[in-house]
Design a protein around this motif. Structure first.
Motif, short mmCIF file in Angstrom:
data_model
loop_
_atom_site.label_atom_id
_atom_site.label_comp_id
_atom_site.label_asym_id
_atom_site.label_seq_id
_atom_site.Cartn_x
_atom_site.Cartn_y
_atom_site.Cartn_z
N HIS A 1 51.46 29.60 -14.63
CA HIS A 1 50.67 30.81 -14.85
C HIS A 1 49.80 31.12 -13.64
O HIS A 1 49.67 30.30 -12.73
CB HIS A 1 49.81 30.66 -16.10
CG HIS A 1 48.70 29.64 -15.99
ND1 HIS A 1 48.85 28.43 -15.33
CD2 HIS A 1 47.43 29.65 -16.45
CE1 HIS A 1 47.71 27.75 -15.41
NE2 HIS A 1 46.83 28.47 -16.07
N HIS A 2 49.23 32.32 -13.66
CA HIS A 2 48.17 32.67 -12.70
C HIS A 2 46.88 32.30 -13.41
O HIS A 2 46.48 32.98 -14.36
CB HIS A 2 48.23 34.16 -12.38
CG HIS A 2 47.25 34.59 -11.33
ND1 HIS A 2 45.89 34.35 -11.42
CD2 HIS A 2 47.43 35.24 -10.15
CE1 HIS A 2 45.29 34.84 -10.36
NE2 HIS A 2 46.20 35.38 -9.57
N LEU B 1 43.94 35.20 -13.69
CA LEU B 1 44.37 36.45 -14.32
C LEU B 1 44.91 36.24 -15.73
O LEU B 1 44.71 37.08 -16.61
CB LEU B 1 45.45 37.11 -13.47
CG LEU B 1 45.02 38.31 -12.63
CD1 LEU B 1 46.21 38.89 -11.90
CD2 LEU B 1 44.39 39.38 -13.51
N ALA B 2 45.60 35.13 -15.95
CA ALA B 2 46.16 34.88 -17.28
C ALA B 2 45.01 34.74 -18.29
O ALA B 2 45.07 35.31 -19.39
CB ALA B 2 47.02 33.62 -17.27
N GLN B 3 43.98 34.02 -17.91
CA GLN B 3 42.84 33.85 -18.80
C GLN B 3 42.14 35.19 -19.06
O GLN B 3 41.87 35.57 -20.20
CB GLN B 3 41.86 32.83 -18.20
CG GLN B 3 40.64 32.53 -19.06
CD GLN B 3 41.02 31.93 -20.43
OE1 GLN B 3 41.97 31.16 -20.54
NE2 GLN B 3 40.27 32.31 -21.46
N THR C 1 45.14 36.56 2.53
CA THR C 1 45.82 35.42 1.92
C THR C 1 46.77 35.98 0.86
O THR C 1 46.34 36.81 0.05
CB THR C 1 44.80 34.48 1.25
OG1 THR C 1 43.86 34.07 2.24
CG2 THR C 1 45.48 33.25 0.67
N VAL C 2 48.01 35.55 0.90
CA VAL C 2 48.98 36.04 -0.08
C VAL C 2 49.42 34.88 -0.96
O VAL C 2 49.75 33.80 -0.46
CB VAL C 2 50.21 36.68 0.60
CG1 VAL C 2 51.19 37.19 -0.44
CG2 VAL C 2 49.77 37.82 1.51
N GLU C 3 49.37 35.09 -2.27
CA GLU C 3 49.81 34.07 -3.23
C GLU C 3 51.09 34.54 -3.90
O GLU C 3 51.21 35.70 -4.28
CB GLU C 3 48.74 33.86 -4.31
CG GLU C 3 47.43 33.34 -3.78
CD GLU C 3 46.38 33.25 -4.90
OE1 GLU C 3 45.49 32.41 -4.77
OE2 GLU C 3 46.46 34.01 -5.89
N TYR C 4 52.03 33.61 -4.05
CA TYR C 4 53.29 33.92 -4.72
C TYR C 4 53.39 33.09 -6.00
O TYR C 4 52.96 31.94 -6.03
CB TYR C 4 54.48 33.58 -3.82
CG TYR C 4 54.43 34.26 -2.49
CD1 TYR C 4 54.72 35.61 -2.37
CD2 TYR C 4 54.09 33.55 -1.35
CE1 TYR C 4 54.68 36.24 -1.15
CE2 TYR C 4 54.04 34.17 -0.11
CZ TYR C 4 54.34 35.51 -0.01
OH TYR C 4 54.29 36.13 1.20
N PHE C 5 53.99 33.68 -7.02
CA PHE C 5 54.11 32.97 -8.28
C PHE C 5 55.57 32.87 -8.72
O PHE C 5 56.39 33.73 -8.42
CB PHE C 5 53.26 33.67 -9.35
CG PHE C 5 51.78 33.47 -9.11
CD1 PHE C 5 51.11 32.39 -9.65
CD2 PHE C 5 51.08 34.35 -8.28
CE1 PHE C 5 49.76 32.18 -9.39
CE2 PHE C 5 49.74 34.15 -8.02
CZ PHE C 5 49.08 33.07 -8.57
N MET D 1 53.45 38.95 -8.24
CA MET D 1 53.91 38.27 -9.45
C MET D 1 55.21 38.89 -9.98
O MET D 1 55.31 40.10 -10.14
CB MET D 1 52.83 38.37 -10.52
CG MET D 1 51.52 37.70 -10.08
SD MET D 1 50.19 37.92 -11.29
CE MET D 1 49.71 39.60 -10.94
N PRO D 2 56.21 38.06 -10.25
CA PRO D 2 57.45 38.57 -10.85
C PRO D 2 57.21 38.92 -12.32
O PRO D 2 56.12 38.64 -12.84
CB PRO D 2 58.41 37.39 -10.71
CG PRO D 2 57.56 36.19 -10.72
CD PRO D 2 56.26 36.60 -10.07
N PRO D 3 58.19 39.55 -13.00
CA PRO D 3 57.99 39.91 -14.40
C PRO D 3 57.55 38.71 -15.26
O PRO D 3 58.08 37.61 -15.10
CB PRO D 3 59.36 40.42 -14.83
CG PRO D 3 59.98 40.91 -13.57
CD PRO D 3 59.49 39.98 -12.50
#
Lengths: 145, 280
Positions: A49-50, A53-55, B205-209, B274-276
């Motif tokens: 999860h993120h 943001l998820a929270q 800063t770029v974050e990938y999920f 963030m992907p779906p």
């Protein structure tokens, strides 16, 4: 209340948490890890999860639910980490004086959480392959969701 | 050498709305004409029907030195434009350019001309997105004509497949975004901003999920970008990491809050892609 946990969910304890003498209805939804996905045998799931943001989004959804259904008490918890077949990945409890509002609020919570909370699952298949549950390349929707 | 600008056809090509779309007050067609003019005086505008020409483009443009070249048959896609060109002059080299390439530079076109080898069928760029030859910004030799007729006879209409089948000189564009297609409204905001303010470098800063972190090979990176908006940054990173998802299927966030693609990028932000979502 909304939270995310990396430990198994104890439904009995959560039910007790919802106990309220004014509530004549308690609707509990449990989302379980099943052993198949689109014709393939699934061994286990891994949820990520993120964290921030998820929270935040989960809390917003619960707050919205309270606005839409003022007489409802609600509790929603999502698991992250690795889950085996049959384990509970998400649990939604909605309590109200009467069943209609409890059913509706529960449905609203689970539908909104699936659509809006940044949580993802990776499936490990019986073949040993590991894949992110991927959206349809045309419409972006997830199979079976 | 003659130039063919692909501007006609509403659906199979970029559509007339893109040719007349303005960035910084200049239409895409006028911009491409400006790039082409130093290279050749023989400029043709590919249209589906001749009737489309004068009514579609305004009076100002009609005084420019170019001719309309209608397709020989209805609905043939971009290859139909090239077919009409070789029918018109089978002995000329034809520089083919779509007019929805707003970041294409004159140096790119110059490179096509400079590196053209008459022994080969075409000179073209490899699209940084997939390393495949890009057919809608390429220079075709007369030897390509016979091969074009052969594929059209078999009713094969894919311009990419056609170019891939030719003997080619493959080049890299001057900038990884030179071949960026103008195909989403979000890109228009990016291009307007770049036009107004020029490129401004930022450190973010770029974050990938999930799937995106797997494809990028990292959870996060600090990088410098001159993109103006989140959509511009995504386009850069999509090229860099060859992401399998495109903008409509990705959600951006800035500093831990959901954001819009047209939001401006500024230094020191943390951007999440963030992907779906797939909870439950």
């Amino acid at each position: 209340m909304f939270s995310i946990r990396d430990t198994p969910l104890d439904i009995t304890a959560l039910r007790q948490q919802m106990a309220d003498p004014a509530c004549g209805a308690l609707v509990v939804f449990e989302g379980l890890v099943r052993n198949h996905h689109e014709g393939r045998d699934v061994e286990k799931l891994h949820y990520t999860h993120h964290p921030v943001l998820a929270q935040k989004e989960g809390e917003r959804i619960v707050a919205e639910t309270m606005e839409k259904f003022p007489m409802v008490k609600a509790l929603a918890i999502h698991r992250i980490g690795t889950l085996e077949i049959g384990e509970c990945a998400v649990v939604i409890l909605a309590a109200s004086a009467h069943r209609e509002a409890a059913f509706e609020a529960n449905r609203y919570l689970i539908d909104s959480i699936k659509a809006r909370v940044p949580i993802w699952k990776q499936e490990t298949y019986a073949t040993g392959e590991v894949e992110w549950t991927s959206p349809c390349p045309n419409c972006g929707s997830l199979p079976g969701s | 050498m003659k130039a063919l600008i692909l501007a006609g056809g509403k659906s199979s090509r970029m559509g007339q709305d893109k040719a007349t779309l303005k960035i910084g007050g200049v239409t895409q067609l006028d911009r491409i004409l400006e790039l082409v003019r130093p290279l050749t005086v023989d400029v043709y505008l590919s249209v589906a029907h001749l009737s489309e020409g004068p009514s579609t483009f305004d009076a100002e443009r009609s005084k420019l030195n170019f001719q309309f070249l209608p397709d020989l048959e209805p609905g043939p896609g971009p290859l139909g434009g090239l077919q009409a060109a070789f029918q018109h002059d089978p002995n000329s080299n034809w520089l083919v350019i779509a007019c929805d390439l707003p970041l294409l530079k004159k140096e790119d076109l110059q490179a096509l001309v400079d590196h053209h080898d008459g022994e080969k069928d075409a000179t073209c760029f490899l699209n940084p997105l997939d390393d495949q030859p890009e057919p809608l910004c390429a220079l075709y030799s007369p030897t390509a004509a016979a091969k074009l007729w052969a594929v059209l006879e078999k009713n094969q209409r894919c311009a990419r497949r056609f170019l891939a089948s030719l003997k080619r000189t493959d080049l890299q564009p001057t900038d990884s975004r030179s071949l960026l297609n103008l195909n989403r409204p979000e890109h228009l905001v990016e291009l307007e901003q770049l036009h107004e303010n020029g490129p401004v470098e930022k450190e973010v800063t770029v974050e990938y999920f999930a799937k995106l972190s797997q494809e990028a090979g990292t959870d996060s990176e600090v990088l410098h970008s001159s993109a103006a908006t989140l959509a511009g940054l995504w386009e850069e990173l999509r090229l860099k990491h060859h992401f399998s998802l495109d903008l409509p299927h990705v959600k951006p966030a800035v500093d831990n809050e959901f954001a819009n693609w047209t939001d401006f990028l500024s230094s020191d932000q943390t951007i999440a892609f963030m992907p779906p979502f797939a909870g439950g």
